[in-house]
Design a protein around this motif. Sequence first.
Motif, PDB file in Angstrom:
ATOM      1  N   GLY A   1       0.816  -1.212   0.000  1.00 19.51           N
ATOM      2  CA  GLY A   1       0.000   0.000   0.000  1.00 19.51           C
ATOM      3  C   GLY A   1       0.848   1.259   0.000  1.00 19.51           C
ATOM      4  O   GLY A   1       0.531   2.238  -0.692  1.00 19.51           O
TER       5      GLY A   1
ATOM      6  N   ARG B   1       2.219   1.715  -3.401  1.00 18.34           N
ATOM      7  CA  ARG B   1       1.148   2.221  -4.277  1.00 18.34           C
ATOM      8  C   ARG B   1       0.944   3.714  -4.039  1.00 18.34           C
ATOM      9  O   ARG B   1       0.797   4.486  -4.984  1.00 18.34           O
ATOM     10  CB  ARG B   1      -0.144   1.436  -4.017  1.00 18.34           C
ATOM     11  N   ASP B   2       0.957   4.123  -2.779  1.00 21.06           N
ATOM     12  CA  ASP B   2       0.725   5.530  -2.450  1.00 21.06           C
ATOM     13  C   ASP B   2       1.799   6.457  -3.001  1.00 21.06           C
ATOM     14  O   ASP B   2       1.498   7.593  -3.360  1.00 21.06           O
ATOM     15  CB  ASP B   2       0.632   5.719  -0.934  1.00 21.06           C
TER      16      ASP B   2
ATOM     17  N   ARG C   1       0.029   1.739  -9.961  1.00 21.28           N
ATOM     18  CA  ARG C   1      -0.893   1.792  -8.824  1.00 21.28           C
ATOM     19  C   ARG C   1      -1.971   0.715  -8.958  1.00 21.28           C
ATOM     20  O   ARG C   1      -2.320   0.048  -7.985  1.00 21.28           O
ATOM     21  CB  ARG C   1      -1.528   3.184  -8.716  1.00 21.28           C
TER      22      ARG C   1
ATOM     23  N   LYS D   1      -2.554  -2.426  -6.455  1.00 27.62           N
ATOM     24  CA  LYS D   1      -3.878  -2.627  -5.846  1.00 27.62           C
ATOM     25  C   LYS D   1      -4.354  -4.052  -6.089  1.00 27.62           C
ATOM     26  O   LYS D   1      -4.895  -4.707  -5.192  1.00 27.62           O
ATOM     27  CB  LYS D   1      -4.876  -1.614  -6.421  1.00 27.62           C
TER      28      LYS D   1
END
Length: 181
Positions: free
Chosen positions: A43, A46-47, A55, A59
Amino acid sequence: MAKIYTKTGDQGKTGLIGGSRVSKGELRIEAYGTVDELNSWIGLLRDVSEQENRRAVLKSIQDKLFTLGAELANETALADQPIQDLEESDIDVLENLMDQMNLHLKDLRHFVLPGGHVHVSYAHLARTVCRRAERCAIRLHDEAGINFMIIKYLNRLSDFLFVLSRQIAAEQGVEEVKWKG
């Protein structure tokens, strides 16, 4: 509003899917807890990613890890029972993504140390937690017979995270930190 705390874990026990209560120190809990930790690192990756495609990939990996964690928490599942939403094609996706990234990376002719850019380090942290999750899953497989697809997916995911760390280094224009041993 429902309260998040139940106080049922105050004595060091937690519930498994299937209903039994076990020590929070048991290997099964360590295994799915480590997968949860890995999911948090993914996460974070991804951020910090500015690429929408990446991304989306990360996810998707998080979704697979949540399913995998639920399977590890399920005491009633049979070792040879297929995991919902985790299939050989998911491993193929990771391999194809690695192959695509490797097309643009220099051949690896040395060991690489984590570092060089904070985003590279995040990928390496995720990779090392993934390896720990894999080791936990292997021990749990040896003790309780979990589905081997979990181990295979975690193994390939750690490879993916290593290649991703190299890709991020290239995108950030930083030199990989070579181990000089």
